[in-house]
Structures are given as C-alpha cells and as structure tokens.
Scaffold this motif. Structure first.
Motif, PDB file in Angstrom:
ATOM      1  N   LEU A 101       0.823  -1.217   0.000  1.00 58.98           N
ATOM      2  CA  LEU A 101       0.000   0.000   0.000  1.00 58.98           C
ATOM      3  C   LEU A 101       0.854   1.263   0.000  1.00 58.98           C
ATOM      4  O   LEU A 101       0.432   2.326   0.451  1.00 58.98           O
ATOM      5  CB  LEU A 101      -0.953   0.018   1.199  1.00 58.98           C
ATOM      6  CG  LEU A 101      -1.897  -1.178   1.347  1.00 58.98           C
ATOM      7  CD1 LEU A 101      -2.775  -1.017   2.578  1.00 58.98           C
ATOM      8  CD2 LEU A 101      -2.753  -1.356   0.103  1.00 58.98           C
ATOM      9  N   ARG A 139      -0.761   5.249   0.286  1.00 55.74           N
ATOM     10  CA  ARG A 139      -0.393   5.993   1.499  1.00 55.74           C
ATOM     11  C   ARG A 139       0.352   7.283   1.165  1.00 55.74           C
ATOM     12  O   ARG A 139       0.427   8.192   1.998  1.00 55.74           O
ATOM     13  CB  ARG A 139       0.432   5.111   2.435  1.00 55.74           C
ATOM     14  CG  ARG A 139      -0.359   3.922   2.983  1.00 55.74           C
ATOM     15  CD  ARG A 139       0.378   3.193   4.083  1.00 55.74           C
ATOM     16  NE  ARG A 139      -0.267   1.935   4.427  1.00 55.74           N
ATOM     17  CZ  ARG A 139      -1.368   1.835   5.169  1.00 55.74           C
ATOM     18  NH1 ARG A 139      -1.929   2.933   5.651  1.00 55.74           N
ATOM     19  NH2 ARG A 139      -1.896   0.647   5.433  1.00 55.74           N
ATOM     20  N   PHE A 177      -6.171  10.593   1.380  1.00 54.38           N
ATOM     21  CA  PHE A 177      -5.749   9.446   2.191  1.00 54.38           C
ATOM     22  C   PHE A 177      -4.871   9.835   3.371  1.00 54.38           C
ATOM     23  O   PHE A 177      -3.921   9.141   3.712  1.00 54.38           O
ATOM     24  CB  PHE A 177      -5.027   8.404   1.328  1.00 54.38           C
ATOM     25  CG  PHE A 177      -5.853   7.907   0.180  1.00 54.38           C
ATOM     26  CD1 PHE A 177      -6.963   7.116   0.393  1.00 54.38           C
ATOM     27  CD2 PHE A 177      -5.540   8.260  -1.123  1.00 54.38           C
ATOM     28  CE1 PHE A 177      -7.744   6.677  -0.657  1.00 54.38           C
ATOM     29  CE2 PHE A 177      -6.302   7.829  -2.182  1.00 54.38           C
ATOM     30  CZ  PHE A 177      -7.417   7.026  -1.953  1.00 54.38           C
ATOM     31  N   SER A 221      -5.966   9.926   6.338  1.00 58.43           N
ATOM     32  CA  SER A 221      -6.386   9.121   7.488  1.00 58.43           C
ATOM     33  C   SER A 221      -6.471   7.652   7.099  1.00 58.43           C
ATOM     34  O   SER A 221      -6.762   7.310   5.948  1.00 58.43           O
ATOM     35  CB  SER A 221      -7.755   9.598   7.998  1.00 58.43           C
ATOM     36  OG  SER A 221      -8.790   9.190   7.110  1.00 58.43           O
ATOM     37  N   SER A 222      -6.228   6.798   8.074  1.00 61.70           N
ATOM     38  CA  SER A 222      -6.309   5.357   7.821  1.00 61.70           C
ATOM     39  C   SER A 222      -7.735   4.947   7.481  1.00 61.70           C
ATOM     40  O   SER A 222      -7.954   3.967   6.760  1.00 61.70           O
ATOM     41  CB  SER A 222      -5.803   4.581   9.037  1.00 61.70           C
ATOM     42  OG  SER A 222      -6.557   4.905  10.193  1.00 61.70           O
ATOM     43  N   ALA A 223      -8.722   5.703   7.988  1.00 65.96           N
ATOM     44  CA  ALA A 223     -10.123   5.392   7.683  1.00 65.96           C
ATOM     45  C   ALA A 223     -10.395   5.550   6.192  1.00 65.96           C
ATOM     46  O   ALA A 223     -11.124   4.745   5.588  1.00 65.96           O
ATOM     47  CB  ALA A 223     -11.050   6.298   8.490  1.00 65.96           C
ATOM     48  N   ASP A 224      -9.810   6.574   5.578  1.00 62.99           N
ATOM     49  CA  ASP A 224      -9.985   6.782   4.140  1.00 62.99           C
ATOM     50  C   ASP A 224      -9.305   5.675   3.338  1.00 62.99           C
ATOM     51  O   ASP A 224      -9.821   5.220   2.315  1.00 62.99           O
ATOM     52  CB  ASP A 224      -9.427   8.152   3.719  1.00 62.99           C
ATOM     53  CG  ASP A 224     -10.355   9.289   4.106  1.00 62.99           C
ATOM     54  OD1 ASP A 224     -11.552   9.023   4.324  1.00 62.99           O
ATOM     55  OD2 ASP A 224      -9.881  10.441   4.186  1.00 62.99           O
ATOM     56  N   VAL A 225      -8.132   5.252   3.799  1.00 62.53           N
ATOM     57  CA  VAL A 225      -7.439   4.150   3.130  1.00 62.53           C
ATOM     58  C   VAL A 225      -8.309   2.895   3.194  1.00 62.53           C
ATOM     59  O   VAL A 225      -8.499   2.203   2.186  1.00 62.53           O
ATOM     60  CB  VAL A 225      -6.062   3.880   3.775  1.00 62.53           C
ATOM     61  CG1 VAL A 225      -5.439   2.608   3.202  1.00 62.53           C
ATOM     62  CG2 VAL A 225      -5.130   5.063   3.564  1.00 62.53           C
ATOM     63  N   ASP A 226      -8.842   2.609   4.367  1.00 61.24           N
ATOM     64  CA  ASP A 226      -9.686   1.418   4.538  1.00 61.24           C
ATOM     65  C   ASP A 226     -10.940   1.494   3.667  1.00 61.24           C
ATOM     66  O   ASP A 226     -11.358   0.489   3.073  1.00 61.24           O
ATOM     67  CB  ASP A 226     -10.098   1.262   6.004  1.00 61.24           C
ATOM     68  CG  ASP A 226      -8.922   0.900   6.902  1.00 61.24           C
ATOM     69  OD1 ASP A 226      -7.906   0.412   6.364  1.00 61.24           O
ATOM     70  OD2 ASP A 226      -9.028   1.113   8.125  1.00 61.24           O
ATOM     71  N   GLN A 227     -11.518   2.684   3.558  1.00 59.91           N
ATOM     72  CA  GLN A 227     -12.723   2.832   2.741  1.00 59.91           C
ATOM     73  C   GLN A 227     -12.419   2.636   1.267  1.00 59.91           C
ATOM     74  O   GLN A 227     -13.179   1.989   0.542  1.00 59.91           O
ATOM     75  CB  GLN A 227     -13.337   4.220   2.975  1.00 59.91           C
ATOM     76  CG  GLN A 227     -14.751   4.349   2.398  1.00 59.91           C
ATOM     77  CD  GLN A 227     -15.417   5.650   2.791  1.00 59.91           C
ATOM     78  OE1 GLN A 227     -14.834   6.491   3.471  1.00 59.91           O
ATOM     79  NE2 GLN A 227     -16.659   5.841   2.364  1.00 59.91           N
ATOM     80  N   LEU A 269      -9.992   0.814   0.051  1.00 62.01           N
ATOM     81  CA  LEU A 269      -9.736  -0.618  -0.134  1.00 62.01           C
ATOM     82  C   LEU A 269     -11.041  -1.412  -0.174  1.00 62.01           C
ATOM     83  O   LEU A 269     -11.151  -2.398  -0.904  1.00 62.01           O
ATOM     84  CB  LEU A 269      -8.829  -1.144   0.981  1.00 62.01           C
ATOM     85  CG  LEU A 269      -7.402  -0.602   1.000  1.00 62.01           C
ATOM     86  CD1 LEU A 269      -6.635  -1.154   2.196  1.00 62.01           C
ATOM     87  CD2 LEU A 269      -6.677  -0.924  -0.291  1.00 62.01           C
ATOM     88  N   GLU A 270     -12.023  -0.962   0.585  1.00 55.11           N
ATOM     89  CA  GLU A 270     -13.327  -1.628   0.574  1.00 55.11           C
ATOM     90  C   GLU A 270     -13.980  -1.499  -0.800  1.00 55.11           C
ATOM     91  O   GLU A 270     -14.502  -2.470  -1.345  1.00 55.11           O
ATOM     92  CB  GLU A 270     -14.223  -1.028   1.654  1.00 55.11           C
ATOM     93  CG  GLU A 270     -15.580  -1.722   1.776  1.00 55.11           C
ATOM     94  CD  GLU A 270     -16.444  -1.114   2.870  1.00 55.11           C
ATOM     95  OE1 GLU A 270     -17.649  -1.392   2.884  1.00 55.11           O
ATOM     96  OE2 GLU A 270     -15.899  -0.336   3.696  1.00 55.11           O
TER      97      GLU A 270
END
Length: 321
Positions: free
Chosen positions: A224, A228, A254, A256-262, A264-265
């Motif tokens: 990633l 990142r 990106f 925030s880690s929340a945006d990265v996770d979203q 990826l979802e």
C-alpha cells in the motif's frame, strides 16, 4: 563503471550493487536477449550461447547499453526514495535512510553522469539524443506524479502518460539503442522500441496490482505504498469507474487510515484489480507481437532469444513480486 575520487560517494553510488540486492536484473536481461534476437547477419556459432554468438566488439557495446540502462534506473530509484521519504528499498534500508538525503541525491546524480560518459564512449550521436530524451522523460514523469491537480490524479490518460515517462521510456529506448548499435533498419528499431514500451507498461501495471495484493516480505517494500503517498494507480482508477462515490475519498488524499480502509473496501467490491490485470495482459500481448513481427531468421540462437523475450511477457504478467 562506478568509479569516484571520493570514497564515500563511490560507496553511496554502489550501495545497492554491493549489498547484493541489485534487483531482478530485469532490464539488462531484456537488453542482452534483444541483442541476440536482432543478431540477424551473424553466422551461427558452433560454440553457441545466446550471448556468445555475437561478435565480441558489438557484444561489448551492447553490454554497455545494459550497464547504462541499469545505472540510470538505479539513479532514478535513489532520487525517488528521497522524494518519497522511503525507509526501505528492495528489502533493505534505503540509501537516504542510511547516508542521508543529500548524499543519496548526489549519488544518483553521479550515476547519471557516469551513464552519460558511457553513452559518449559509444560515439553515436543518435544514442546521445536518445538517452537525453530518457532522462527528460524520467524527470517529467516524476514531476507529473508530485504536481498533479485533483482532475489529473483521477485521469487514466494522465496516469498512462506518466507511466510511459517514469517506467516505459527507459526500457523502450534502450531496446531501440540495441537495434541502432546492431545497424538495424528503422522498422526493426521501431519493433524493438514497441516491445520495450509495452513490456514496461505491463510491468508497471502489475507493480500497481502488487502494491495492493502483495506483502512487504515478497515485495521488498511496504505494501500500500502508493495509496499511502496519495498516488492513485490503475486499480483505483478502474474502481472509481464502477463506484463514482470513491472519488470523494480520493479527493481527501488518504491522510487518514479510515480513508485508506474505505478505498480498499471499494476496490475489493470492484473489478479494479481484474481490469488492471487485463490491461497489463493486453500490453504484454502487443510486446510479444512485436517480437513475432521481426524479420525471419533460421539461426537457433536468434530464435531462442526471441522465445525468451516472448516468455518474459508471460512472466511479467504472472509474477508475484
């Protein structure tokens, strides 16, 4: 070729080579195989390796192209690591993290200068212009990556043009340089260029997939990495075509880690990875077709080299690191 008056500069320039992590030697392999694949006028050698059938002087000049290409490539990696604040490269500490940004930049500059001394030694004006264009493309591509508007970051056309400059230009023009040194026609030189261009694009597209699907152990870097750093690559661009709402997440950068996770979802729900693989496969097929369209030859060494070049197009697509 890496010789410097200042020992510390020499150590920095040779860092990756001395550590035994020169990489996959992908580019030198391609270029030496291309040299044999274009060995159309040399009588078959009974001694017979793929490289050994070439006249010794021509072989040395073509090996010089492979060395030039690798020095330019490593120089670009050293500079990239400084720009990206990278801590690792190829599974070890990056040069900038070991010796500092200033020395890493100077080592990259030094490798570029040594590469150009080697180009000049070949006494071919066309090659001088060719490699000047390559360095211009590398700088342009890197600038395109770090100085983009929101619209450009989300444009597949912009992404592909940047990839041509950052990744494909070096290998495509080096393949062309091999053809020029061999004295081939413009048509054959163009086929060599097309092979390198499309192979380079396929290679980068698979790299972009592996940034999402690989692990840090297999890639020799943290996974990633691109996302990142806010770099949008083909998988996410394709995912945005299916899920336009992903654009809102991308525009936030990106941080925030929340945006990265979203992101990826959304990617997981899309065909982004699959479509990137399909695009890479298309480019690999075009590269293979360029080899198949070269002038006919009955020399076994030539045919073996061409088979190996075609096989590389398959290996690029199927690689996992």
């Amino acid at each position: 070729m890496v010789v410097a008056e200042v020992p510390k500069l020499a150590s920095a320039a040779e860092y990756f080579f001395k550590m035994g992590v020169e990489g996959k030697r992908f580019r030198p392999t391609v270029l030496l195989l291309m040299a044999s694949a274009l060995n159309l006028d040399t009588p078959k050698s009974a001694a017979g390796g793929i490289i050994n059938s070439l006249p010794s002087e021509l072989r040395m000049r073509q090996q010089c192209i492979a060395e030039i290409t690798e020095m330019i490539h490593v120089a670009s990696l050293l500079h990239d690591d400084v720009l990206d604040d990278a801590e690792t490269r190829r599974g070890i500490d990056s040069l900038n993290s070991v010796m500092g940004n200033k020395l890493a930049v100077l080592a990259g500059n030094f490798l570029l200068s040594r590469a150009y001394v080697a180009v000049a030694s070949l006494k071919n004006e066309e090659l001088v212009g060719l490699y000047a264009e390559v360095v211009k493309h590398l700088v342009t591509g890197e600038t395109m990556q770090i100085a983009t508007t929101l619209e450009q970051r989300c444009s597949m056309e912009y992404y592909m043009r940047k990839t041509c400059y950052k990744t494909a230009s070096l290998i495509s023009n080096s393949c062309k340089a091999i053809a020029i040194l061999t004295g081939q026609t413009v048509e054959v030189s163009t086929r060599a260029y097309e092979y390198g261009h499309n192979l380079g694009l396929a290679f980068q597209l698979i790299d972009d997939v592996l940034d999402f699907t690989g692990t840090s152990a297999s890639l020799g870097k943290g996974s990633l990495t691109d996302i990142r750093h806010g770099i949008i690559t083909a998988p996410l661009l394709f995912a945005m075509e299916e899920f336009p709402q992903l654009r809102t997440v991308v525009d936030r950068g990106f941080d925030s880690s929340a945006d990265v996770d979203q992101a990826l979802e959304y990617l997981g729900k899309s065909r982004g990875i699959e479509k990137t693989m399909e695009l890479a496969t298309e480019h690999a097929k075009v590269a293979a077709a360029a080899i198949d369209s070269l002038p006919k030859s009955n020399h076994e060494e030539v045919l073996r080299a061409r088979r190996a070049l075609v096989d590389l197009t398959h290996r690029v697509i199927s690689r996992t690191k």
